[in-house]
Design an enzyme around this catalytic site. Structure first.
Site, short mmCIF file in Angstrom:
data_model
loop_
_atom_site.label_atom_id
_atom_site.label_comp_id
_atom_site.label_asym_id
_atom_site.label_seq_id
_atom_site.Cartn_x
_atom_site.Cartn_y
_atom_site.Cartn_z
N LYS A 1 7.34 4.71 -6.88
CA LYS A 1 7.88 4.22 -6.18
C LYS A 1 8.81 3.30 -6.96
CE LYS A 1 5.69 4.43 -1.93
NZ LYS A 1 4.96 4.00 -0.57
N HIS B 1 0.09 1.20 -7.95
CA HIS B 1 0.10 0.65 -7.16
C HIS B 1 -0.01 -1.42 -7.73
CE1 HIS B 1 -2.97 1.56 -3.73
NE2 HIS B 1 -1.94 2.42 -4.04
N TYR C 1 -9.47 1.03 -0.67
CA TYR C 1 -10.74 1.87 -0.81
C TYR C 1 -11.67 1.64 -1.15
CZ TYR C 1 -6.19 4.44 -1.72
OH TYR C 1 -4.95 5.04 -1.89
N ARG D 1 1.46 11.09 -4.78
CA ARG D 1 2.30 11.03 -4.18
C ARG D 1 2.76 12.70 -3.67
NH1 ARG D 1 3.39 5.80 -5.64
NH2 ARG D 1 2.21 4.05 -4.08
N HIS E 1 -1.23 13.52 1.76
CA HIS E 1 -1.36 12.34 0.63
C HIS E 1 -3.26 11.38 1.22
CE1 HIS E 1 0.20 8.40 -0.56
NE2 HIS E 1 -0.55 7.67 0.27
N ARG F 1 -4.50 11.98 -2.43
CA ARG F 1 -4.88 10.96 -2.61
C ARG F 1 -5.88 9.65 -3.11
NH1 ARG F 1 -0.95 7.40 -5.61
NH2 ARG F 1 -0.35 5.20 -5.14
#
Length: 348
Positions: free
Chosen positions: A187, A319, A328, A163, A293, A296
């Site tokens: 995150k 994730h 994806y 990110r 982004h 990514r």
């Protein structure tokens, strides 16, 4: 003839003193609640962007309720506010969910109230979203129009699936060139590791030498160190000046802090990288809207095309939910014919 004495007519002037006093009291209470909100978020080590967005939503809520006493808030106020945002202001589903989460946090941790079951809120319609993905040819066309150090940053984002702020927040200590591994703080303060791309390893090592030279010059000029977070500089007094704690992509300028008048260096500002990327995308004449982004997204899609399993991609992207990674599968061509092979036929 006697003149009748005239007496001044007394007009009834409304007394606003009490109303003004109540308003001032409510404003002070809201100020205290917002201060408590900032403290609660910082105590939980949430990101500055989370603090900014949560605080902004609570301020919107406050203005919508016209400074209603925060002690008298209930769930109906939340329902009306979120419905107003969706129906009147026509905000997106993601924005409404962000507002919901902000108010949930505010009620639970600041007001000490639970939402319980919420019915009757008009929800913004969530549109199906498929991320923009560049082909490898398009990726390298963008690289050709990027100058140092922006080219290295974007290559790292594409090569490791980073990110924007994961890339900018990298420090020297995060690179293990001997093991070929990059450690990322993502995150939710969660760490993950990804392989360092071999093709740009020499460039990364050369860049690190430049960061070292810059650090030596800074120290000679009375540099107080890089900006540190989570009170690391309180725990390790000289950490801010140590080479391993320097930003991998340092800012070009020194910042003079307002409170302590110290000379500190921050990382490369995100707007500088975004502007450089926007120019490069324009020069590459892409027909897609590409942002930082996008690289990514392209990283994940190209791994999927290379037959990496979805669980591995989930771990590499950081994730927490596999459903986030599954999006994806919509960015690559579906294969209708699959050549199944028995494990007995696998070559040893």
């Amino acid at each position: 003839m006697e003149t009748q004495q005239q007496y001044p007519i007394k007009k009834s002037i409304p007394d606003f003193t009490k109303a003004q006093k109540n308003m001032n009291t409510c404003q002070q209470k809201w100020h205290n609640k917002l201060t408590a909100l900032s403290g609660e978020i910082q105590m939980r080590h949430y990101s500055p962007k989370t603090l900014k967005s949560y605080r902004a939503w609570v301020v919107k809520f406050q203005l919508y309720l016209k400074y209603k006493n925060p002690d008298l808030l209930d769930i109906e106020d939340v329902k009306k506010f979120l419905t107003y945002q969706a129906v009147t202001l026509n905000i997106s589903a993601s924005s409404q969910n962000q507002g919901f989460n902000a108010l949930l946090f505010f009620y639970r941790h600041i007001l000490g109230k639970e939402f319980g079951k919420i019915d009757g809120i008009v929800r913004a319609k969530k549109r199906p979203y498929i991320p923009v993905v560049l082909s490898q040819n398009e990726v390298y066309r963008v690289f050709e129009h990027l100058k140092y150090p922006f080219d290295l940053a974007i290559k790292l984002m594409y090569g490791c699936g980073l990110r924007l702020f994961e890339c900018l927040n990298l420090r020297v200590k995060d690179f293990n060139f001997d093991a070929g591994v990059l450690t990322i703080l993502g995150k939710g303060k969660k760490y993950r590791t990804v392989p360092i791309p071999k093709s740009i390893k020499p460039d990364l090592e050369d860049h690190m030498r430049k960061v070292y030279n810059l650090n030596q010059i800074d120290i000679a000029d009375g540099y107080d160190g890089a900006f540190m977070f989570d009170r690391i500089d309180k725990k390790y007094k000289n950490a801010a000046k140590e080479f391993i704690w320097q930003w991998f992509f340092p800012s070009k300028v020194i910042t003079l802090t307002e409170d302590s008048n110290e000379k500190r260096r921050y990382h490369l500002h995100e707007t500088h990288l975004q502007r450089a990327l926007k120019k490069a995308v324009g020069k590459a004449r892409l027909t897609k809207r590409a942002t930082s982004h996008t690289f990514r997204h392209s990283y994940a899609s190209h791994l999927l095309e290379a037959n990496y399993d979805i669980r591995t991609i989930q771990e590499l992207l950081g994730h927490s939910d596999i459903r986030t990674t599954m999006i994806y599968t919509h960015t690559i061509k579906s294969k209708t014919i699959k050549e199944a092979e028995s494990p007995l036929d696998f070559k040893l």
